[in-house]
Design a protein around this motif. Sequence first.
Motif, PDB file in Angstrom:
ATOM      1  N   ALA B  44       0.843  -1.199   0.000  1.00  0.00           N
ATOM      2  CA  ALA B  44       0.000   0.000   0.000  1.00  0.00           C
ATOM      3  C   ALA B  44       0.876   1.245   0.000  1.00  0.00           C
ATOM      4  O   ALA B  44       0.590   2.230  -0.704  1.00  0.00           O
ATOM      5  CB  ALA B  44      -0.930  -0.018   1.205  1.00  0.00           C
ATOM      6  N   PHE B  47       2.311   1.734  -3.388  1.00  0.00           N
ATOM      7  CA  PHE B  47       1.262   2.206  -4.291  1.00  0.00           C
ATOM      8  C   PHE B  47       1.057   3.707  -4.116  1.00  0.00           C
ATOM      9  O   PHE B  47       0.966   4.466  -5.083  1.00  0.00           O
ATOM     10  CB  PHE B  47      -0.044   1.457  -4.021  1.00  0.00           C
ATOM     11  CG  PHE B  47      -1.184   1.920  -4.867  1.00  0.00           C
ATOM     12  CD1 PHE B  47      -1.267   1.522  -6.197  1.00  0.00           C
ATOM     13  CD2 PHE B  47      -2.157   2.767  -4.365  1.00  0.00           C
ATOM     14  CE1 PHE B  47      -2.295   1.957  -6.998  1.00  0.00           C
ATOM     15  CE2 PHE B  47      -3.190   3.208  -5.166  1.00  0.00           C
ATOM     16  CZ  PHE B  47      -3.253   2.800  -6.477  1.00  0.00           C
ATOM     17  N   CYS B  51       1.731   6.926  -6.918  1.00  0.00           N
ATOM     18  CA  CYS B  51       0.746   7.937  -7.323  1.00  0.00           C
ATOM     19  C   CYS B  51       1.412   9.297  -7.529  1.00  0.00           C
ATOM     20  O   CYS B  51       0.949  10.112  -8.316  1.00  0.00           O
ATOM     21  CB  CYS B  51      -0.341   8.080  -6.269  1.00  0.00           C
ATOM     22  SG  CYS B  51      -1.402   6.664  -6.161  1.00  0.00           S
ATOM     23  N   GLN B  76       0.775   0.311 -11.204  1.00  0.00           N
ATOM     24  CA  GLN B  76      -0.322   0.485 -10.248  1.00  0.00           C
ATOM     25  C   GLN B  76      -1.333  -0.647 -10.351  1.00  0.00           C
ATOM     26  O   GLN B  76      -1.896  -1.083  -9.352  1.00  0.00           O
ATOM     27  CB  GLN B  76      -0.990   1.829 -10.482  1.00  0.00           C
ATOM     28  CG  GLN B  76      -0.046   2.964 -10.122  1.00  0.00           C
ATOM     29  CD  GLN B  76      -0.781   4.237  -9.826  1.00  0.00           C
ATOM     30  OE1 GLN B  76      -1.711   4.587 -10.530  1.00  0.00           O
ATOM     31  NE2 GLN B  76      -0.358   4.932  -8.806  1.00  0.00           N
ATOM     32  N   LEU B  80      -2.078  -2.812  -7.113  1.00  0.00           N
ATOM     33  CA  LEU B  80      -3.452  -2.956  -6.618  1.00  0.00           C
ATOM     34  C   LEU B  80      -3.844  -4.422  -6.609  1.00  0.00           C
ATOM     35  O   LEU B  80      -4.465  -4.904  -5.658  1.00  0.00           O
ATOM     36  CB  LEU B  80      -4.411  -2.187  -7.513  1.00  0.00           C
ATOM     37  CG  LEU B  80      -4.686  -0.735  -7.152  1.00  0.00           C
ATOM     38  CD1 LEU B  80      -5.648  -0.138  -8.152  1.00  0.00           C
ATOM     39  CD2 LEU B  80      -5.291  -0.665  -5.765  1.00  0.00           C
ATOM     40  N   LEU B  83      -2.149  -6.136  -3.772  1.00  0.00           N
ATOM     41  CA  LEU B  83      -2.689  -5.670  -2.496  1.00  0.00           C
ATOM     42  C   LEU B  83      -4.022  -6.343  -2.200  1.00  0.00           C
ATOM     43  O   LEU B  83      -4.237  -6.908  -1.118  1.00  0.00           O
ATOM     44  CB  LEU B  83      -2.862  -4.147  -2.557  1.00  0.00           C
ATOM     45  CG  LEU B  83      -3.417  -3.481  -1.309  1.00  0.00           C
ATOM     46  CD1 LEU B  83      -2.499  -3.732  -0.140  1.00  0.00           C
ATOM     47  CD2 LEU B  83      -3.573  -1.992  -1.518  1.00  0.00           C
ATOM     48  N   LEU B  84      -4.909  -6.330  -3.193  1.00  0.00           N
ATOM     49  CA  LEU B  84      -6.227  -6.925  -2.967  1.00  0.00           C
ATOM     50  C   LEU B  84      -6.110  -8.443  -2.839  1.00  0.00           C
ATOM     51  O   LEU B  84      -6.809  -9.061  -2.034  1.00  0.00           O
ATOM     52  CB  LEU B  84      -7.168  -6.542  -4.104  1.00  0.00           C
ATOM     53  CG  LEU B  84      -7.446  -5.037  -4.169  1.00  0.00           C
ATOM     54  CD1 LEU B  84      -8.199  -4.658  -5.428  1.00  0.00           C
ATOM     55  CD2 LEU B  84      -8.245  -4.601  -2.964  1.00  0.00           C
ATOM     56  N   PHE B 327      -9.970  -5.467 -11.444  1.00  0.00           N
ATOM     57  CA  PHE B 327     -10.968  -5.343 -10.365  1.00  0.00           C
ATOM     58  C   PHE B 327     -11.980  -6.481 -10.420  1.00  0.00           C
ATOM     59  O   PHE B 327     -12.355  -7.057  -9.391  1.00  0.00           O
ATOM     60  CB  PHE B 327     -11.680  -3.998 -10.445  1.00  0.00           C
ATOM     61  CG  PHE B 327     -10.893  -2.878  -9.841  1.00  0.00           C
ATOM     62  CD1 PHE B 327     -10.549  -2.913  -8.505  1.00  0.00           C
ATOM     63  CD2 PHE B 327     -10.495  -1.801 -10.601  1.00  0.00           C
ATOM     64  CE1 PHE B 327      -9.816  -1.890  -7.942  1.00  0.00           C
ATOM     65  CE2 PHE B 327      -9.758  -0.770 -10.046  1.00  0.00           C
ATOM     66  CZ  PHE B 327      -9.421  -0.817  -8.721  1.00  0.00           C
ATOM     67  N   ILE B 444     -14.192  -3.390  -2.227  1.00  0.00           N
ATOM     68  CA  ILE B 444     -13.445  -2.469  -3.088  1.00  0.00           C
ATOM     69  C   ILE B 444     -13.673  -2.837  -4.544  1.00  0.00           C
ATOM     70  O   ILE B 444     -13.936  -1.981  -5.397  1.00  0.00           O
ATOM     71  CB  ILE B 444     -11.938  -2.523  -2.750  1.00  0.00           C
ATOM     72  CG1 ILE B 444     -11.685  -1.911  -1.381  1.00  0.00           C
ATOM     73  CG2 ILE B 444     -11.127  -1.774  -3.804  1.00  0.00           C
ATOM     74  CD1 ILE B 444     -10.251  -2.011  -0.930  1.00  0.00           C
ATOM     75  N   SER B 445     -13.596  -4.137  -4.832  1.00  0.00           N
ATOM     76  CA  SER B 445     -13.780  -4.548  -6.223  1.00  0.00           C
ATOM     77  C   SER B 445     -15.177  -4.190  -6.708  1.00  0.00           C
ATOM     78  O   SER B 445     -15.365  -3.716  -7.839  1.00  0.00           O
ATOM     79  CB  SER B 445     -13.510  -6.043  -6.346  1.00  0.00           C
ATOM     80  OG  SER B 445     -14.601  -6.719  -6.855  1.00  0.00           O
ATOM     81  N   ALA B 448     -15.444  -0.363  -7.164  1.00  0.00           N
ATOM     82  CA  ALA B 448     -14.651   0.095  -8.301  1.00  0.00           C
ATOM     83  C   ALA B 448     -15.320  -0.303  -9.609  1.00  0.00           C
ATOM     84  O   ALA B 448     -15.394   0.490 -10.550  1.00  0.00           O
ATOM     85  CB  ALA B 448     -13.244  -0.498  -8.217  1.00  0.00           C
TER      86      ALA B 448
END
Lengths: 511, 473
Positions: B44, B47, B51, B76, B80, B83-84, B327, B444-445, B448
């Motif tokens: 995280a 990430f 940014c 990224q 991501l 991370l997920l 995602f 989150i998925s 998003a």
Amino acid sequence: MDHFPLLTAIMLAPIIGALFLSFLPREADKIIKMVSALTMMVALGLVIYAYEMYDFNLGGMQFVESRAWIQDLGVSFILGVDGISLPMLLLTVLIGFSTVFASWNITKRSKEFFILLLILLAGVTGTFITQDLFIFLLFYEMVVIPIYIMVLIWGSSKRVSKEYSGMKLTIYLLLGSAFMLVGIIDLYLNAYPSGMRTFSMTALAQANQLGNLSEGFQIFTFFLLMIGFGSLLSMWPLHSWSPDGYAGAPTAVSMIHAGVLKKIGGYGLIRIGLLILPLGAKFWAPWIALLAVCNVLYAGFIALVQKDLKYVIGYSSVSHMGYVLIGFAALNGTGMNGAIGNMFAHGIMSALFFAMIGYVYEKTHTRYIPDLGGLAHQMPRVATGFMLAGMASLGLPGLIGFIPEFTIFVGAFREYPVYALLAISGIIFTALYILRVLANVLFGPRRTEFDGCADARGVELVPLIVLGSVLVVFGVFPQMLMGMVNSGVEPMVPFLTKLHAAPALLGGLFR
Amino acid sequence: MNITLLTSEIAIICLSLLIIILDLLLPRFETRRSLGYLAAAGVAGVFAYTCTQYGVSATVYQGLFTLDSFALFFKQIFLLAILLTLLFSFDYVEGLAKYQGEFYALLLLAVAGMMIMASANDLLTVFIGTELMTVTFYILVGYQFNSSKSSEAGMKYMILGSVSSAVLLYGVSWVYGCTGSIVFEQIAKHANTSLGMLFGFGLIVAGLFFKMALIPFHMWAPEIYEGAPTPITAMLSMGSKVAGLAVLLRMVFIAFVPMQAYWGGIVSIIAAITMIGGTVIAMWQTNIKRMMAYSSITQAGYMIVGLLSADASGIKSVLFYAMLYMFANVGVFATIIAVKKHHGSNEIKDFSGLAQQSPLLAVVMTVSLLSMAGIPPMAGFAGKLYVFSTVIEKGYLWLGLLGFVMSMISVYYYLNVTKVIYMNEPCVQKEFIVSQPLRIAALISLLATLWIGIYPGPLAELANTAARSLSIL
């Protein structure tokens, strides 16, 4: 109230309702139903307000809202209603309001049912008020998945299994929409050069006037759109999902599907097909008229021999869509008026029909016509609803179905006398199968096995009263409907006249 | 030499080494969950750091390694994704028999490989990145030591993967022989369409198509997706595929510009075969991971369609699609892991009654699958619209039509899963436990996917910036 975003509120009402429902406990059955009813009541109130406030004399798009949405695609969130979309919007919320009450007896997983129902209604509402093709597509397909899930969980497997009917319905409509999508993208790319592209319907309609769309292109793209919207409208060779789908679906889905969803097809043909691709529409109009006659006669004949109540009404709705199509194909103001009016009229009556069939099935546990009979003895109120819907369906003057049908034939006769005659003969078959159903189901000697069946009462009466009174009121005062429709069609009339005068590729061959 | 450009890669590798050390220091029987949290927190952080890097465009090591918005966008996606994936695999890793700490470390190394691939500006760095990624995947695919399926998959992946790497390397040697260089810009200067060059280019592309599992280079995917531990399946389908795509994009549009004359025909046919084949075979699968394997094959087919229009808008559409694909994958695999934990297997019928056991996961699964199918208002629709509108503009109307028809047909098998989730009653009556991190990843998925679908503007702009930084136009 000048800047109140009325249309956004109408569209958001069901979504907010659905969100609210998702936080309620599963057991709170009555509250869930009441919240849904309240939500739809708010939406209905707002739409009636809009219908009242719409300025006939001014015409055109009103209550317009516009926000930039996706810059690089040229999408903006434009909402607006005119005399064509407002009746459709009214139809949606009227039927949506009634479906909540027609589903009042659902106790199995009711929370999920009403959430899906409200999402579905939000989707349909959105399609009619948006003036941007991208947003239109978003709403258009938003409805497909809730319907599939609803058929699966709450559907019935009487004649075909609900898995089969649900999947058939979904895949048919999605495949149709694949063609439509390609058509729309093609249109989007060709209407304007890169950098100026837009999905706005108004701007796309101007592209034709600017001469950006060649005749060959229009013919091809209209064909793609015709497959997409035609399969939704159950145009003849693409209609077979409709009776099977309705038979498997729960009452509320049948009501919404036959009542409103099919109308998106007709609405799309007019709003996108005709207004953006007029030359394409002109080329294909004779073919559409031919298919329309097939719709009327073929589906009418099949309805004659059906033994399942839902199949009769399913095929009847396919047949009625033929009238809408032939009115559209006439490409004149009168025919267009009739087509739009008939979409409204058919929506109301088929929703009422399906609601009543739902009650009959719920109480007698059968839809098989030979097993039924004499129900008017035990269920006079349901019988009244049945009669009203049936009479409107066969075009009895004084009910909502008559004036639009009459208008369609006046319009169509000018262009296609032979087809119009054939279509008019369809009324005879309609009368035959409707009267046959009414006689066999409602009348005849009292049957003792149905003595235990209670009549509709309490909230169950709401769909009957709402839809029934609309049938009568709009039938007796057709101006309330046709005036509104006409204010939407009026500005198109010079456009249509010009279109008739324009040189055509093949269209003349069929006159 | 500006070593700071490599900060994120160095950070990830250090994080991985730190985890290995901590793993040695921790008492043997203590849970390794803390290491998972550490990995997630570290990722995280990286990430967040990436940014701030948008707008940079510079190279390091004599132009072998480049950092631009294009590379950043892909990094990224990988960060991501990892991370997920970490969030939803804590429970899964705890169920592993041994070497839980190394699992996290290896996963991070694989991501470092992908990040290097995104930045690689010469054929050897491409190869190094690819190998770093695939070699760690060889180990990770066979990580369930008590399962013969997993070991078999690991072995198969190693053999097939090595062959494809060899093919790639052989292609590199041909290209080097013809142009005298391995740096993309130099290759572009000396590129010609001689036979040797074409041969080398073809071999390289075949090697990368293998990593992306496009038909006819897809044979490995179903077996390995099925046998691998589920978090690894997720990373294979997100990471391996998207990293291959990143390399392909940079290579084709910078190094092999003259080859583009041959490009259109080959890619359009491979894309068409992939879309048709993946969709048709997926219909018959009963194992969810195998189905996802074929589904991911189809998705790769959609993604390379965007390569046909050799301009910024085409690349933008591919980048956009890669992000939303990631995602959607997270949503699907998070649900698969939760269901696997409950039932102990990965058959589609295990999803029975999920709607009543965990409404959130049922919605996440449905939305993610439909996003892959491209049904509005999910993100997949916007992605398909971008991809296919760019190719239809280039005159591939047939491909656009085929793509949309295939995506609507693919709804059939996605909806079969939905059907099981919603219609059937739960077959095992015990409490369905969804751990908090998994719930967060799924949520989150979901958000998003819906957000990108309804309001794609911001992501499209980001993708556009990234595409334009690949200075080809």
